[in-house]
Enzyme design. Structure first.
Site, short mmCIF file in Angstrom:
data_model
loop_
_atom_site.label_atom_id
_atom_site.label_comp_id
_atom_site.label_asym_id
_atom_site.label_seq_id
_atom_site.Cartn_x
_atom_site.Cartn_y
_atom_site.Cartn_z
N GLY A 49 0.83 -1.20 0.00
CA GLY A 49 0.00 0.00 0.00
C GLY A 49 0.87 1.25 0.00
CB ALA A 50 1.95 3.47 -2.34
N GLY A 70 1.45 3.90 4.19
CA GLY A 70 2.48 3.12 3.53
C GLY A 70 3.72 3.95 3.20
CG PHE A 78 -12.70 18.85 11.16
CD1 PHE A 78 -12.65 19.79 10.15
CD2 PHE A 78 -12.77 17.50 10.80
CE1 PHE A 78 -12.67 19.41 8.82
CE2 PHE A 78 -12.78 17.11 9.47
CZ PHE A 78 -12.73 18.05 8.48
CD GLN A 124 -16.70 8.24 10.61
OE1 GLN A 124 -15.80 8.57 9.85
NE2 GLN A 124 -16.70 8.59 11.88
CG HIS A 135 -18.76 11.78 6.04
ND1 HIS A 135 -19.45 12.92 5.73
CD2 HIS A 135 -17.51 12.18 6.39
CE1 HIS A 135 -18.65 13.96 5.88
NE2 HIS A 135 -17.47 13.55 6.28
CG LEU A 148 -16.33 12.95 1.78
CD1 LEU A 148 -17.22 12.60 2.96
CD2 LEU A 148 -14.89 12.59 2.09
CD GLU A 150 -16.40 16.40 10.61
OE1 GLU A 150 -16.81 15.24 10.41
OE2 GLU A 150 -15.71 16.71 11.59
NE ARG A 155 -16.37 12.78 9.84
CZ ARG A 155 -15.29 12.56 9.10
NH1 ARG A 155 -14.87 11.32 8.91
NH2 ARG A 155 -14.63 13.56 8.55
CG HIS A 213 -16.35 8.46 5.30
ND1 HIS A 213 -15.87 8.86 4.07
CD2 HIS A 213 -15.58 9.12 6.21
CE1 HIS A 213 -14.88 9.73 4.24
NE2 HIS A 213 -14.67 9.88 5.53
NE ARG A 235 -11.69 8.20 10.26
CZ ARG A 235 -11.90 9.29 9.54
NH1 ARG A 235 -11.48 10.47 9.97
NH2 ARG A 235 -12.56 9.21 8.39
#
Lengths: 557, 318
Positions: free
Chosen positions: A10-11, A15, A114, A227, A229, A239, A242, A273, A337, A372
Site C-alpha cells: 500500500g502506498a 504506507g 472540525f 462509519q 459520514h 463525499l 466535514e 459523525r 465512509h 472516528r
C-alpha cells in the site's frame, strides 16, 4: 524470488510514511501497490489533520479526550495518548517536507474547526488536505529513491510456523506472479468501503489487507464499527468534506430548520459523525427529509470564502449533483465512509502474527473505537505509519529470512486458474452490488437483531456465489477482470467479519446503533470484539478496552 | 436513456496488434458520468474492457482519457455534456502522447520520468526552523492552485508540442516545477531555473492553450509555464532563442508600436547562427513570392509614444 528487508503493501499516507521512516533507518525497503502511489485513496481526505500544538495554547490531552469521547469510550486510551501526543511533530514534519498548509495572519499554520472537538485544531490545505499530503510524501519517496512496485497486486501473505515471511504478488501489467521474501511486511492497504454500496470510498478500497491478514491468522477487531459520514451526495455517494460544516455550513430539513440545534445544542452541526448521521437519519425517517436527504447549506459563507476554502466541494456539487453551492443548498445523506475496525495492531503496528505489521485504516490500533473524529484518520496514518516503519526496520536487523521458495505461489496460481476456468455464471459486478446494497440495508446507521441476522445470511450466500465468478478476460496484460474477482473474495471475508462482530454486540455504542438495544452498556460492553478465521467459519473473542485517565461518562454534544 | 459508446480497444496479446473500435449501448440517467457508463459496460456487458479508475470524484487522477477527441476525466464528465445531439456515439479513446498498453490503459512511465526530472520536492535552505516555516497565506493560497494538480495526464495527452517532440518536459512536469520555484520556502531556484531554460524546458511551449482547456482541476499549466519564463529571464538567462524572441518582441513594440517581422527571427535566433539563418531563406523566398514579405523599412506607429509610456510604467513597477 526477490528478497527485501521490509515490504510495505500500500502506498497511501500510512504506507509511504512507513517506507520513508524505514528507509531512514538504513534497511532495504520496498513498497508494493496495486495503483500508482498518487492514485491511493488517502487523496480523498479533504478536511484536514488534527494536532494540538502546545505553542498555540492547545493541549494534546484535550485532543485525546475529544477523541476518546468521539470513540464512545471504545478507543484504547493508551494508543490514543500516543497518537495525540505525537500529532504536533507529525504535522510540522509534513510542513517541513513541503506541505503547503493554509496559514494564519502571521504566516504560522492556520486551523479550522472540525466535528466533535472543543478547539480549532485541524490543520488543512484548502479542502484537499489528503491529496496535498500524499503528493508531498510521494515526492519524498522519489527523493529518497525507495523502490516501488507500481501496479502489483498482492495475492497472499506467506506464513510459516505462524510467522509472516513475505508475500505472493502479481504484476498487473504482465500477469507475472512473484514470490517476495520479507523479514517484515507492513500492511497499509486502507479500508474496505466497497463492501458497502453506496460508499464514499474509491473502487480500490476492497479490504485486501484485512482479508490477507485474516487468512494469515491475524485478528480483526471492532469490525462492527462502520462509519457513516453525514454529508455524502445522493446517488453516487461522493463525499462532501466535514470542512464545510467546520467552516460554518448548516444542515437543514424539509422545514428549513437547523435540526442539529435540538439534538446537539452545544456542538450543533459539528457533533461527532455518528451523532450527526443518526440525527439526519431520524429526520429522514420521521418525514422531514427531502427525497431521502437533508440539505447542506453554505450560501451564507459567500462566494469568495467558498472558493478559497471549499473549492473542491463546490466543484463536486456542480459535477456530481448539478448544484452550485454558492447559489443553493445541496442534498446530502449519511453514507458509508470508514472502517474503525481492522487488523488488531499495537502502538508499533505489530499484529498477532510475528513479522506482520499494520498501519492506517487497515489497522485497528483502536484509536477510533466506536466512531472516528474527522481529521483523525490522516493523523492515524502518519503517526502509526511512522511508528511501524521504524519498529519494523529495527526488528529486521536481528532476524533472517524464513525458508521460503517459489512453491509458495502454488495455491494462488491454482486459485487463479480455477477462476479463469469458471463457466459463464455469476458476474463480479452483480455479486458485489448485491453484497454492497445488502450490507448497507442490514448494517446501516440503524440496525437490529433481525437485520443483522439477515446480513449474516447474505454474507453466507455471497461467499458461495463469489466462488463461481466468471472471468471473461483470459489475457495476462492488465487483466482487471481477474483482479476484481480476487478482490471480491477479499471483500466477502470483510463482510463476514463485520456481520459476525455486529451481531455479538448487545448494546448501542458509537456507529453501532441498535434500535432494539438503544442504550450503551458500560458494565458489560467496554469490550472489543475480535474475529479470527477458523476452518469453516470464524471464532469470536473479547478484549477489555484500555482505560488510562478518562472514565466513561454519558456522551453529549 | 440509451447511450452509445464507441470505445477504442487494443489487445496486446492479439496476433494482429491493431486497435479497433467497439460499440456498446448502455442505459444511463441524466446524472450519469462517462465513467458510470464505462463501469456499467465492464460489469454488465463486457468484462474484458480495461481502464484505470478509482475515486470517482476527480481526485485520484486515474481515469484521464480522450472523450470525443479531447482529454478529460471520465469520472467528472457528464454524459449529457458530451452526447452528440444527432444520436451518434460518444467516442472514447486512451489518453494521447503516451504508449497504449491495453484498451484505455496507457503507459505512464514517460510521464513519471519527466515528473522526476524536475526534482519535484521541496529544497529548502540549510537553516531548519524550530517549528513550521513562516510563510504568507496568500502565497500558500496561490500555490494551492498548482498543488491541486492530480497528475492525471490530461494536459500531456493533448499537448500539441509533445505530439511532435517528446523531449519536451510537458505541461504537468513544468507546472510542478513552478510549484517549487514559487514556494517561498524553496531555495533551489538558481539550479531549477537553469535546468528549465534548457531545450525541452519552458521555451518549448507553443502557447496553444490546449493544456489549460483540458485540465480538469483548473491548474492552468500554460500560465505557470509563462510565469516560469519570466522567472528564468529575471534570473538572467537571456541567451536562448526564446528569451531573445521575447526581448526582441518587447523592444520593437516599445520603440515603434509595430512588430518588425523581418528582424524578429534574426534577433530571436541570433545573427551569427548561420544554420538558422540559412534555414530561414526558403521561408523568405516563399513569403516574397506570395507577396507577404514584411516591409523592409520599418515604420513607427503614430501612437508609439503612448505605447512607450505604458512600457515604462510597467517596467518601473517591476
Amino acid at each position: 524470488m526477490i528478497d527485501h528487508d521490509v515490504l510495505i503493501i500500500g502506498a497511501g499516507l500510512a504506507g509511504l510514511r512507513a517506507a520513508l521512516c524505514a528507509k531512514e533507518q538504513g534497511v532495504d525497503v520496498a513498497v508494493v501497490t496495486k495503483v500508482h502511489p498518487v492514485r491511493s485513496h488517502s487523496n480523498a481526505a479533504q478536511g484536514g489533520i488534527n494536532a494540538a500544538l502546545t505553542d498555540r495554547g492547545d493541549d494534546w490531552r484535550d485532543h485525546a479526550y475529544d477523541t476518546i469521547k468521539g470513540s464512545d469510550f471504545l478507543g484504547d486510551q493508551d494508543a490514543i495518548e500516543v497518537m495525540c501526543r505525537e500529532a504536533g511533530d507529525e504535522v510540522i514534519s509534513m510542513e517541513n517536507m513541503g506541505a503547503i498548509f493554509n496559514r494564519d495572519e502571521n504566516g504560522n499554520l492556520g486551523t479550522r474547526n472540525f466535528g466533535g472537538q472543543r478547539e480549532a485544531r485541524t490543520f488543512f490545505v484548502a479542502d484537499f488536505t489528503g491529496q496535498a499530503l500524499l503528493h508531498v510524501l510521494y515526492e519524498q519517496i522519489v527523493k529518497a529513491g525507495a523502490f516501488v512496485y507500481e501496479e502489483w497486486f498482492v495475492l497472499s501473505l506467506i506464513v510459516r510456523d505462524g510467522k509472516c515471511g513475505g508475500v505472493v504478488m502479481m504484476d498487473i501489467k504482465t500477469g507475472k506472479i512473484e514470490v517476495v521474501r520479507a523479514k517484515a511486511v507492513i500492511l497499509a492497504t486502507g479500508g474496505l468501503g466497497r463492501v458497502f454500496e453506496p460508499s464514499t470510498n474509491a473502487l480500490i478500497c476492497t479490504g485486501d489487507g484485512m482479508s490477507l491478514a485474516y487468512r494469515a491468522g491475524a485478528e480483526l477487531m471492532d469490525m462492527e464499527m462502520v462509519q457513516y459520514h453525514p454529508t455524502t451526495l445522493k446517488g453516487s455517494g461522493v463525499l462532501l468534506s466535514e470542512a464545510a460544516r467546520g467552516e460554518g455550513a448548516y444542515l437543514l430539513n424539509s422545514e428549513n430548520e437547523r435540526f442539529m440545534l435540538k439534538y446537539a445544542p452545544e456542538f450543533k452541526e459539528l457533533a461527532s459523525r455518528d451523532v450527526v448521521s443518526r440525527c439526519e437519519q431520524t429526520e429522514i425517517d420521521e418525514g422531514r427529509g427531502i427525497d431521502g436527504c437533508v440539505l447542506l447549506d453554505v450560501r451564507h459563507l459567500g462566494e469568495k470564502y467558498i472558493n478559497e476554502r471549499l473549492s473542491q466541494i463546490r466543484e463536486l456539487g456542480i459535477d456530481f449533483a448539478n448544484v452550485d453551492m454558492v447559489k443553493e443548498p445541496v442534498p446530502v445523506m449519511p453514507g458509508m465512509h470508514y472502517a474503525m475496525g481492522g487488523v488488531k495492531a499495537d502502538i508499533d503496528g505489530k499484529t498477532a502474527v510475528p513479522g506482520l505489521y499494520a498501519a492506517g485504516e487497515v489497522a485497528c490500533i483502536s484509536v477510533h473505537g466506536g466512531n472516528r473524529l474527522g481529521a483523525n484518520s490522516l493523523l492515524d496514518t502518519l503517526v502509526f505509519g511512522r511508528r511501524s516503519g521504524i519498529h519494523a526496520a529495527e526488528m529486521v536487523k536481528s532476524v533472517k529470512h524464513l525458508s521460503i521458495d517459489d512453491s509458495a505461489a502454488q495455491d494462488d496460481i491454482k486459485q487463479i486458474n480455477q477462476l479463469l476456468s469458471n463457466e459463464k455464471n455469476e458476474s463480479f459486478g452483480k455479486v458485489r452490488l448485491d453484497m454492497g446494497t445488502g450490507m448497507k440495508k442490514h448494517l446501516g446507521v440503524y440496525r437490529d437483531q433481525s437485520s443483522m441476522e439477515k446480513a449474516l445470511e447474505l454474507v453466507k450466500d455471497i461467499k458461495e456465489r463469489a466462488k463461481s465468478i466468471y472471468v471473461a478476460d483470459k489475457t495476462k496484460t492488465f487483466n482487471t477482470n481477474l483482479m476484481f474477482s480476487i478482490e471480491l473474495g477479499f471483500m466477502t471475508e470483510c463482510a463476514e467479519a463485520i456481520a459476525a462482530s455486529a451481531i455479538q454486540r448487545q448494546e448501542s455504542r458509537g456507529a453501532h446503533t441498535r434500535t432494539d438495544k438503544p442504550d450503551r452498556d458500560d458494565e458489560n460492553w467496554l469490550k472489543h470484539i475480535l474475529v479470527t478465521k477458523a476452518e469453516e467459519s470464524h471464532d469470536i473473542s473479547f478484549l477489555d478496552v484500555i482505560i488510562t485517565d478518562w472514565e466513561p461518562v454519558i456522551r453529549q454534544y | 436513456m440509451e447511450v452509445i459508446f464507441k470505445v477504442q480497444r487494443f489487445d496486446p496479446e492479439s496476433t494482429d496488434l491493431v486497435s479497433h473500435f467497439q460499440e456498446y449501448n448502455v442505459q444511463l440517467t441524466d446524472s450519469s458520468t462517462v465513467l458510470d457508463g464505462l463501469i456499467k459496460i465492464r460489469e454488465e456487458d463486457d468484462g474484458t474492457l480495461s481502464l484505470r479508475c478509482s475515486c470517482r470524484a476527480a481526485i485520484c487522477g486515474s481515469c484521464a482519457m480522450r472523450i470525443n477527441g479531447e482529454a478529460g476525466l471520465a469520472c467528472n464528465t457528464k454524459i449529457i455534456d458530451v452526447m452528440p445531439q444527432d444520436g451518434s456515439p460518444i467516442v472514447i479513446e486512451p489518453a494521447g502522447n503516451l504508449p497504449v498498453i491495453k484498451d484505455l490503459i496507457v503507459d505512464f512511465q514517460p510521464f513519471w520520468a519527466k515528473f522526476k526530472a524536475v526534482e519535484p520536492w521541496l529544497q529548502p535552505g540549510d537553516i531548519q526552523p524550530e517549528g513550521e516555516y513562516i510563510a504568507p497565506e496568500e502565497d500558500m493560497v496561490h500555490l494551492a492552485g498548482v498543488v491541486s494538480c492530480i497528475l492525471c495526464g490530461a494536459c500531456v495527452s493533448d499537448c500539441t508540442v509533445l505530439e511532435v517532440d517528446d523531449s519536451f518536459l510537458g505541461p504537468a512536469a513544468l507546472a510542478k516545477a513552478y510549484r517549487f520555484s514559487r514556494d517561498p520556502r524553496d531555495e533551489s531556484d538558481d539550479q531549477r531555473l537553469a535546468q528549465l531554460n534548457e531545450p525541452g524546458g519552458v521555451w518549448d511551449c507553443t502557447r496553444c492553450m490546449k493544456c489549460v482547456e483540458v485540465c480538469p482541476k483548473g491548474v492552468d499549466p500554460m500560465d505557470r509555464i509563462m510565469l516560469l519564463r519570466e522567472k528564468v529571464m529575471d534570473a538572467g538567462h537571456n541567451n536562448t532563442s526564446g528569451a531573445r524572441h521575447a526581448n526582441a518582441f518587447a523592444k520593437f513594440l516599445k520603440n515603434s508600436g509595430w512588430l518588425d517581422e523581418l528582424k524578429l527571427p534574426v534577433m530571436s535566433f541570433g545573427i551569427f547562427n548561420i544554420k538558422a539563418m540559412i534555414g530561414l531563406i526558403p521561408l523568405g523566398i516563399k513569403s516574397q513570392l506570395a507577396g507577404k514579405r514584411p516591409p523592409i523599412f520599418h515604420h513607427k506607429l503614430s501612437s508609439a509614444k503612448e505605447i512607450k509610456k505604458i512600457f515604462e510604467k510597467v517596467e518601473s513597477k517591476k
